[in-house]
Write an enzyme that holds these catalytic residues in place. Structure first.
Site, PDB file in Angstrom:
ATOM      1  N   ASP A  15       0.834  -1.208   0.000  1.00 56.37           N
ATOM      2  CA  ASP A  15       0.000   0.000   0.000  1.00 56.37           C
ATOM      3  C   ASP A  15       0.863   1.251   0.000  1.00 56.37           C
ATOM      4  OD1 ASP A  15       0.885  -0.698   2.558  1.00 56.37           O
ATOM      5  OD2 ASP A  15      -0.802   0.246   3.568  1.00 56.37           O
TER       6      ASP A  15
ATOM      7  N   ARG B 103       5.211   4.189   6.307  1.00 61.91           N
ATOM      8  CA  ARG B 103       4.741   4.107   7.685  1.00 61.91           C
ATOM      9  C   ARG B 103       4.803   2.663   8.192  1.00 61.91           C
ATOM     10  NH1 ARG B 103      -1.193   5.637   5.759  1.00 61.91           N
ATOM     11  NH2 ARG B 103      -2.006   3.564   5.259  1.00 61.91           N
TER      12      ARG B 103
ATOM     13  N   GLU C 127       3.349   0.055   8.105  1.00 62.74           N
ATOM     14  CA  GLU C 127       2.339  -0.761   7.461  1.00 62.74           C
ATOM     15  C   GLU C 127       2.980  -1.521   6.306  1.00 62.74           C
ATOM     16  OE1 GLU C 127      -1.350   1.192   7.079  1.00 62.74           O
ATOM     17  OE2 GLU C 127      -2.376  -0.618   6.470  1.00 62.74           O
TER      18      GLU C 127
ATOM     19  N   ASP D 285      -5.744  -2.598  -2.860  1.00 59.05           N
ATOM     20  CA  ASP D 285      -4.896  -1.655  -3.590  1.00 59.05           C
ATOM     21  C   ASP D 285      -4.331  -2.312  -4.851  1.00 59.05           C
ATOM     22  OD1 ASP D 285      -5.114  -1.261  -0.745  1.00 59.05           O
ATOM     23  OD2 ASP D 285      -3.700   0.391  -0.905  1.00 59.05           O
TER      24      ASP D 285
ATOM     25  N   TRP E  38     -11.472  -6.230  -1.886  1.00 57.55           N
ATOM     26  CA  TRP E  38     -10.094  -6.532  -1.454  1.00 57.55           C
ATOM     27  C   TRP E  38      -9.811  -8.002  -1.802  1.00 57.55           C
ATOM     28  CZ3 TRP E  38     -11.832  -1.950  -0.430  1.00 57.55           C
ATOM     29  CH2 TRP E  38     -10.958  -0.940  -0.079  1.00 57.55           C
TER      30      TRP E  38
ATOM     31  N   GLU F 142      -2.462   9.016  -0.844  1.00 58.76           N
ATOM     32  CA  GLU F 142      -3.506   8.106  -0.358  1.00 58.76           C
ATOM     33  C   GLU F 142      -4.868   8.803  -0.318  1.00 58.76           C
ATOM     34  OE1 GLU F 142      -2.763   6.855   3.681  1.00 58.76           O
ATOM     35  OE2 GLU F 142      -4.096   5.136   3.478  1.00 58.76           O
TER      36      GLU F 142
ATOM     37  N   HIS G  81       0.846   6.224  -2.195  1.00 57.16           N
ATOM     38  CA  HIS G  81      -0.128   5.132  -2.247  1.00 57.16           C
ATOM     39  C   HIS G  81      -0.578   5.049  -3.697  1.00 57.16           C
ATOM     40  CE1 HIS G  81      -1.244   3.774   1.749  1.00 57.16           C
ATOM     41  NE2 HIS G  81      -2.392   3.298   1.301  1.00 57.16           N
TER      42      HIS G  81
HETATM   43  C1  BGC Z   1      -4.099   0.802   3.755  1.00 56.57           C
HETATM   44  C2  BGC Z   1      -4.950   0.817   2.535  1.00 56.57           C
HETATM   45  C3  BGC Z   1      -5.778  -0.430   2.622  1.00 56.57           C
HETATM   46  C4  BGC Z   1      -6.686  -0.186   3.783  1.00 56.57           C
HETATM   47  C5  BGC Z   1      -7.776  -1.145   3.957  1.00 56.57           C
HETATM   48  C6  BGC Z   1      -4.986   0.992   4.915  1.00 56.57           C
HETATM   49  O1  BGC Z   1      -4.366   1.119   6.118  1.00 56.57           O
HETATM   50  O2  BGC Z   1      -3.072   1.708   3.695  1.00 56.57           O
HETATM   51  O3  BGC Z   1      -4.403   1.163   1.377  1.00 56.57           O
HETATM   52  O4  BGC Z   1      -6.385  -0.842   1.489  1.00 56.57           O
HETATM   53  O5  BGC Z   1      -5.973   0.012   4.967  1.00 56.57           O
HETATM   54  O6  BGC Z   1      -8.866  -0.448   4.140  1.00 56.57           O
END
Ligand code: BGC
Length: 709
Positions: A330, A334, A336, A343, A394, A595, A616
């Site tokens: 994504d 950060r 994550e 995505d 997703w 994003e 993003h």
């Molecule tokens: C991510 C998104 C992802 C989403 C799910 C986020 O924290 O960065 O891109 O699809 O969570 O809702």
């Protein structure tokens, strides 16, 4: 597959220090060839006689390790020398032992390797990892993907310590399947300056994923400390809050003299660095940002008469480069950086217009299938690292991405490889729903980040059951088509699709938001496309004209308008520069794709730091529309054995050129508003169906010029 060797680890744990496994050996005869096979529990850099082996960064990459753990094989013939040789493998935590990825936090830095040397006299020598290997501490005192790296340039390892055998399976080992990650671009610092807060900051002028290489003149013990950031705040100060808990720090202790350093086992997402500590007077030329990415071949080019759009396109390319890091992540900065399925699904088509992503997605989809639950549930991100939930749009990556790869590359074997996974996903929806032939009663991300979200919510106001049921219809339809391609009976899915469409129409007779209209049009759910398109156009006009869509609606929005008689409005949205729009962010200095539509608003204030990435790629999916609708390039036969060319020019762009390298050669579509009319330029290496002003003609391979009004 197995490697004829043992898993080994340091016999005494080294804490945060990255171990370097070493093995010395003698070469006494003429060598004809030599290969090293290796993988680790973490990430590694291997070297032979002090020289780096291969150019793979962050090997062995990121997979669903418990099922699929890649190993790499390198030809090291040229690196062997007569006499004493020394093989070394430096190991960091990487994804395997990082905060998200860890299967078990107590796991050691394991390694398995085998060096196989074939001699000119026909004999073969193998040097497998075993208790004859040793391990030393390395200069890297700490390395982890989110928090960064700490190295001590003055540390000289002396002691060679014993290793121990690890009792671990080899059943999950597989040869490298994806594209390797390599260093792709070197971006030289553009300027170095002092912020209003008095901090020294280096600007590379481009957000990248990778690391900084710096040159410093220091004395033993001098400290270099570097922080990373994507943006400056509205006062021009260094801003790191949106990295959340990711410390993203590079620390280096100097030895005496001039030295150049770059991290080895980590990466950062950044455009700016702050020199929290740096000996001497730093100069811009001392810093280079090295961008790393999966090694995909660039296949597409887009240029237009609109400079802001051209910059946005460059941002999309950089966004793809920096988020296609073995896994489609994504974001790269950060805490994550996960392989979010939504995505990836949203961007897959555009990705294939930009780069050759066949191998990249083949590997990721294999991981997706490996992570799928017995129920067919597809975890929200892949590798799943324990994720148990899914969401419509997703988990749908399980069908949308393989189908898109089939359309883009025409490889039936790849589609067949995902067939069971695709069926399992559709089966899962059928078992999870409250109402047959719909997908109701489950939680989803909805139209994630849609601008029509109620206050305090990330989810746009489109109904979740609506979106989920629409994607269910789409998934059944894709599966029916897949059956046809693979020559198996797909009537079950054709019927399922029809039942979903019927039930959808009864359950959702009206569409309330831009995204609901978009989805109903895109997935053929509306019984009356003309009036749905008119409603959509009306909603868009009333809003500005402006979009209100999030992750689900945005990728299809301009298609829904363009293909249903509102190309004019689609172009208006594409070229719009004020908030909210694709080009707004370019005018706010974006160098990758944001994003949020309002990651930074008109006043320069940020969306809250809890979720505000400036890299993003999802909204970059509009470039798919520029290639497919505006330039009009799409496969008539999957893989472009034949091409459809249906350009839709618009004078607001002035001109547009799109090229796409396919297996058959390069396809080019250009149109130019010139005095007296429109000129079309077409080059096709394969038979083409050209549609201009509603008329289709068949073209043999060749170059063509057409003129229109
Ligand atoms: C991510 C998104 C992802 C989403 C799910 C986020 O924290 O960065 O891109 O699809 O969570 O809702």
């Amino acid at each position: 597959m197995t490697i004829n060797a043992n898993w080994i680890a340091p016999a005494t744990p080294m804490g945060d220090v990255c171990p370097r496994f070493v093995r010395s050996f003698e070469i006494e005869k003429a060598v004809s060839s030599a290969t090293l096979t290796v993988t680790v529990m973490g990430v590694y850099e291997a070297s032979l006689n002090g020289e780096r082996i291969g150019d793979y960064v962050l090997a062995p990459g990121w997979t669903a390790y418990h099922r699929r753990h890649q190993f790499q094989t390198y030809d090291v013939t040229a690196q062997l020398i007569p006499g004493k040789n020394r093989l070394a493998v430096l190991v960091g935590k990487g994804w395997y032992r990082g905060p998200w990825g860890s299967i078990d936090k107590t796991l050691p830095a394991g390694l398995i390797a085998c060096l196989e040397i074939s001699y000119a006299d026909g004999t073969v020598q193998t040097i497998p990892s075993d208790e004859s290997w040793k391990v030393t501490e390395s200069q890297i005192r700490f390395s982890e993907l989110y928090n960064g790296e700490t190295a001590d340039g003055s540390f000289v390892p002396t002691e060679e310590l014993p290793v121990m055998l690890l009792d671990r399976t080899q059943e999950n080992l597989i040869p490298q399947q994806g594209e390797k990650i390599t260093e792709q671009n070197r971006v030289h610092a553009k300027r170095i300056f002092t912020t209003p807060a008095g901090e020294t900051v280096v600007d590379f002028g481009q957000e990248v994923t990778g690391y900084v290489q710096f040159t410093v003149t220091g004395q033993a013990g001098d400290a270099v400390e570097i922080s990373h950031a994507e943006v400056l705040d509205k006062n021009g100060n260094f801003y790191t809050e949106n990295y959340r808990s990711a410390k993203a720090k590079l620390r280096y202790t100097c030895r005496d003299g001039v030295q150049t350093y770059k991290p080895h086992l980590t990466f950062f997402g950044f455009r700016y660095i702050r020199l929290d500590s740096f000996p001497g007077t730093p100069k811009a030329q001392d810093f280079v940002a090295i961008a790393v990415s999966s090694d995909m071949r660039r296949t597409g080019r887009v240029r237009s008469g609109n400079r802001t759009l051209n910059r946005f396109y460059e941002n999309v390319i950089w966004g793809q480069r920096s988020n296609f890091l073995d896994v489609p992540t994504d974001c790269p900065q950060r805490d994550e950086r996960l392989g979010w399925t939504g995505d990836a699904q949203v961007f897959a088509k555009t990705a294939a217009y930009n780069f050759n992503v066949k191998k990249f997605f083949r590997k990721w989809l294999s991981d997706l299938a490996a992570e799928q639950f017995p129920s067919g549930l597809v975890p929200n991100f892949i590798p799943a690292i324990g994720e148990k939930y899914t969401s419509a749009a997703w988990g749908d990556a399980a069908v949308i991405v393989p189908w898109q790869m089939y359309l883009s590359y025409g490889d039936k074997a790849d589609l067949a490889a995902q067939f069971e996974s695709m069926k399992a996903w559709v089966g899962y929806i059928g078992s999870a729903t409250k109402d047959e032939f719909l997908w109701t009663g489950c939680g989803h991300f909805g139209d994630w980040l849609g601008l029509d979200a109620p206050a305090g919510s990330y989810k746009g106001s489109s109904r979740e059951d609506f979106i989920a049921s629409a994607f269910y219809a789409n998934a059944a339809d894709i599966l029916a088509r897949t059956c046809e391609v693979l020559g198996v009976d797909g009537s079950e899915y054709r019927t399922l699709h029809q039942n979903i469409v019927n039930k959808f129409r009864l359950t959702f007779p009206t569409y309330l938001t831009q995204t609901e209209n978009v989805v109903a049009l895109t997935f053929g759910l509306t019984p009356d496309p003309a009036s749905t398109a008119a409603d959509l156009a009306e909603l868009v006009r009333k809003a500005g004209p402006s979009l209100r869509t999030g992750f689900v609606g945005t990728p299809y929005l301009l298609y829904a308008l363009g293909e249903n008689g509102y190309a004019d409005l689609a172009y208006e949205l594409l070229c719009k520069e004020d908030y909210p729009s694709w080009l707004f962010q370019v005018n706010r200095g974006a160098t990758t794709v944001w994003e949020h539509w309002d990651g930074m608003n008109e006043a320069g204030d940020f969306w809250s730091p809890d979720m505000n990435s400036f890299n993003h790629y999802a909204y970059g999916s509009v470039i798919g529309w520029v290639c497919e609708f505006a330039a009009g390039i799409s496969p008539a036969i999957p893989g472009y054995a034949e091409v459809n060319l249906a350009p839709h020019p618009d004078s607001r762009l002035g001109w547009l050129e799109v090229s796409l390298e396919t297996e058959g050669g390069e396809i080019f579509s250009g149109w130019y508003y010139e005095q007296g009319g429109l000129r079309y330029e077409i080059r096709t290496p394969v038979p083409a169906n050209l549609t201009l002003n509603g008329r289709t003609v068949r073209l043999a391979p060749g170059s063509y010029l057409f003129f229109g009004e």
